[in-house]
Design an enzyme around this catalytic site. Structure first.
Site, PDB file in Angstrom:
ATOM      1  N   LYS A 148       0.864  -1.185   0.000  1.00 36.98           N
ATOM      2  CA  LYS A 148       0.000   0.000   0.000  1.00 36.98           C
ATOM      3  C   LYS A 148       0.897   1.231   0.000  1.00 36.98           C
ATOM      4  CE  LYS A 148      -3.614   2.406   2.535  1.00 36.98           C
ATOM      5  NZ  LYS A 148      -4.652   2.310   3.573  1.00 36.98           N
ATOM      6  N   ARG A 179     -10.714   9.871   2.117  1.00 40.94           N
ATOM      7  CA  ARG A 179     -10.557  10.546   3.418  1.00 40.94           C
ATOM      8  C   ARG A 179     -11.668  11.577   3.614  1.00 40.94           C
ATOM      9  NH1 ARG A 179      -3.882  11.054   3.210  1.00 40.94           N
ATOM     10  NH2 ARG A 179      -3.513   8.813   3.105  1.00 40.94           N
ATOM     11  N   LYS A 204       1.336   9.840   5.615  1.00 41.62           N
ATOM     12  CA  LYS A 204       1.459   8.481   6.162  1.00 41.62           C
ATOM     13  C   LYS A 204       2.738   7.809   5.658  1.00 41.62           C
ATOM     14  CE  LYS A 204      -3.555   7.920   6.805  1.00 41.62           C
ATOM     15  NZ  LYS A 204      -4.722   7.018   6.661  1.00 41.62           N
ATOM     16  N   GLU A 263       7.373  -6.722   1.060  1.00 43.37           N
ATOM     17  CA  GLU A 263       6.149  -6.647   1.870  1.00 43.37           C
ATOM     18  C   GLU A 263       5.219  -7.836   1.566  1.00 43.37           C
ATOM     19  OE1 GLU A 263       5.237  -4.816   4.301  1.00 43.37           O
ATOM     20  OE2 GLU A 263       6.195  -2.857   4.207  1.00 43.37           O
ATOM     21  N   LYS A 288      -2.171  -1.509  -3.822  1.00 38.48           N
ATOM     22  CA  LYS A 288      -3.055  -0.341  -3.764  1.00 38.48           C
ATOM     23  C   LYS A 288      -2.235   0.933  -3.849  1.00 38.48           C
ATOM     24  CE  LYS A 288      -6.125   1.849  -0.462  1.00 38.48           C
ATOM     25  NZ  LYS A 288      -6.619   1.825   0.889  1.00 38.48           N
ATOM     26  N   TYR A 318     -15.151   1.342  -6.860  1.00 41.48           N
ATOM     27  CA  TYR A 318     -16.406   2.083  -6.661  1.00 41.48           C
ATOM     28  C   TYR A 318     -17.286   2.016  -7.915  1.00 41.48           C
ATOM     29  CZ  TYR A 318     -13.638   3.455  -2.733  1.00 41.48           C
ATOM     30  OH  TYR A 318     -12.845   3.391  -1.626  1.00 41.48           O
TER      31      TYR A 318
END
Ligand code: PBG
Length: 330
Positions: A194, A204, A221, A237, A252, A317
């Site tokens: 990510k 957000r 982040k 990862e 992502k 979406y």
């Protein structure tokens, strides 16, 4: 000429016959946003055509998704401001919005796969995915908390927990916690690679979960989400999450990371998912609104490319639009 590739493109039947990548309804994961209240269906301003629902209307929405042939749901909640704190205590409330939503969805559509978001940010007064201490997002305490959160979701009925936080070691910790609590059949979809991406902006907005503008609190982040410049690190990862027991690994965002999706697919022994995120949706919507792009063509091209790159599953979406499109194609 011995080779004339155009022969296989002469008409629709020929093109359909040799099409390598096929989208189907079962490939798609439907993200859901739940809010407190009743009778609420509120459009997210930066995600036209996408809504937050109170539980009564979310019930109708999941029934519609099931009737369209959707197989999996990915649940997020918007938490009221006065319930937010640094540790995200509300996330463990057995009667919290997430837990209520899980129970309602499993009662309404028991045959669908319900995945739940595990991360602190919707519950955090700082908008971070872990606990903040002296301006740092501390890892190991956050992991312990995330494991408790996963158990809470499993107790409410989640089929798969989806840690989206990017703390180190959380997949293994969640696996052990779930097994110890008797939830050995609850799966983990790990957000493995990510990236610290600008394309999460509209999400957000949807959850009011952006990192706060406060002294000593990082506004981004980047100490836990990945640097968009790195590919090898993504594979590290992914390998860690596989070793720690991930059932599905995720990349992502999707469109700007097709190379990462492909490389992940090549090394992964489990299904690969990709998250076509809020900003990717918003870009297509905005360009279409201006008449600069054909929305349907852009949607189909992007989702096909994500699958071609190696994604077995795609959270998007556009889930209803793409399935309706596929049905219309027959
Ligand atoms: C946070 C989370 C984010 C998304 C899913 N879970 C945003 C973030 O990391 O800040 C983004 C999804 C999207 O943009 O559609 N744990």
């Amino acid at each position: 000429m011995l080779q004339r590739p155009r022969r296989l493109r002469v008409n629709p039947a020929m093109r359909a016959m040799v099409q390598e990548t096929q989208l189907q309804a079962s490939n798609f994961i439907a993200p859901l946003f739940a809010v407190e209240g009743e009778g609420i269906k509120s459009e997210i301003s930066s995600m036209p055509g996408y809504y937050r629902y109170s539980l009564d209307l979310l019930r109708e929405e999941v029934l519609e998704l099931e009737s369209l042939g959707v197989k999996s749901l990915l649940l997020f909640v918007k938490v009221e401001d006065d319930l937010k704190d640094n540790e995200g205590e509300e996330a463990l409330n057995p009667d919290g919005l997430m837990q209520q939503a899980i129970r309602m969805i499993k009662e309404t559509v028991p045959n669908l796969v319900l995945m739940t978001d595990v991360a602190l940010d919707p519950y955090s007064c700082y908008g971070h995915d872990g606990i903040v201490e002296n301006g740092e997002i501390i890892n190991d305490e956050s992991v312990g908390f995330l494991a408790d959160m996963a158990i809470s979701h499993a107790q409410a009925g989640a089929d798969i927990v989806a840690p989206s936080d990017m703390m180190d070691g959380r997949i293994g910790a969640i696996r052990i916690a779930l097994d110890t609590a008797g939830f050995e059949n609850v799966g983990i979809m790990a957000y493995s690679a990510k990236y610290a991406s600008c394309f999460y902006g509209p999400f957000r907005d949807a959850l009011d979960s952006a990192p706060v503008d406060m002294d000593n609190i990082p506004r981004d982040k980047k100490t836990y989400q990945m640097n968009p410049a790195n590919a090898k690190e993504a594979l590290r990862e992914v390998q860690l999450d596989l070793a720690e027991g991930a059932d599905i690994v995720m990349v992502k965002p999707a469109m700007a990371y097709l190379d990462i999706i492909r490389q992940t697919k090549d090394i992964s022994s489990v299904p690969v998912s990709a998250y076509h995120v809020s900003g990717e949706y918003a870009m297509i919507k905005a360009a279409a609104e201006k008449g600069w792009l054909n929305e349907e063509e852009a949607m189909v091209e992007c989702l096909t490319a994500i699958k071609r790159a190696g994604a077995d599953l795609i959270a998007t979406y556009f889930v209803k639009d793409i399935i309706k499109y596929l049905q219309a194609q027959g």
